[in-house]
Scaffold this active site. Sequence first.
Site: not given
Ligand code: CAA
Length: 379
Positions: A125, A128, A279, A336, A339, A363, A366
Amino acid sequence: MDFQFTEEQLAVQAAARDFAQSELWAGVIERDEHQKFPAEQIKKMGELGFMGMMVSPEYGGGGMDTVSYVLAMEEISKVDASCSVIMSVNNSLVCWGLEKYGTEEQKQKYLPRLTSGEIIGAFCLSEPEAGSDATMQRTTAEDMGDHYLLNGTKNWITNGSTASVYLVIAQTNPELKHRGINALIVEKDTPGFVVGLKENKLGIRGSDTHSLMFTDVKVPKENRIGEDGFGFKFAMHVLAGGRIGIAAQALGIASGAFELALKYSKERKAFGVEISKHQAIQFKLADMATNIDAARLLCLQAAQDKDNHVDYAKSGAMAKLFASKVAMETTVEAVQVHGGYGFVKEFHVERFMRDAKITQIYEGTSEIQKIVISRELLK
Ligand code: CAA
């Protein structure tokens, strides 16, 4: 919430603990130091059923619940968080995503090999310019009739070079914004698909993290997951479950570091007594244990929500937010307590401290977890 584990859940926990304690300690420092992928260990984890725990037995999986998965993730992470991130991506993102939303042909084709550990998968997903803001996909999947033409770059992909199957998120209809995004299954040897350089990371150094380049990669239409335009929702659903796995990883990192600190505090003497008699150390141990127990409860709550088919977006994000904070704080304190010894590699806690940081980043950072939680609260 039912706090009583079933016999099966306890057996899974014991098997994971046994495997982690007997097979993962050996070589963990060397794997971290040399960024060595734990190939043998992952193969064994596949044989033991840890690579496709929640997948139905029909496709070679363990048919287990999310609570069992959390218990196993904690045990593996207590020793080697590199192994647990590989396990987490394969289980939560790739296998779960394919089983939940894939076609019967896709499931038959990929799941048995993914669950057995014969092959592993990657979830692609991040880009850059699209990490937290996941809708900003620059990778394109142009609709060419019977196939998509994939072009673009993905960044920080876990299992980047070791995976055989990649779930790639890409934009097909930019005018539709997130509703124009698709999720495609791309196989390793597809022409035009190149794995970029390996990242030299602060932590989880045994796992391989790469950028991926796609240039005119032909992906058959039958490799799309779900309906046209379902890719962003697919990613959101998959990540919601993935966060429970990473929360459990953070919990394991914290409890692994805590167990070492507790043991060390009873061995090391200062001012004539074991440092556990002071403690200053007791307070640290009490805080660590309390936070870890609270994190575990949040992880189990989220896992139970998922098993009970209750919406787990909020509980999963809460578990990840809190457990990753606890992992960071606990590992710093574990260093910590040790040490000067805590600062050298042989004592493991510095590795736990480095590994903990990524749980606050991947994922969803925070800050992203807080966005997810507050949106659910304000719905
Ligand atoms: N479940 C289902 N659908 C969801 C959802 C969820 N948890 N969150 C949002 N949606 C849907 C919304 O309903 C919306 O759909 P509709 O328009 O059809 O109603 C659509 O998605 C868009 O939603 P938003 O407008 O709320 O989206 P946004 O752009 O504001 O962003 C966000 C939402 C939660 C911030 C999202 O962008 C996000 O989760 N970002 C973080 C991504 C991430 O976790 N990246 C990590 C990469 S993977 C990784 O790290 C793997 C690894 O290597 C270990």
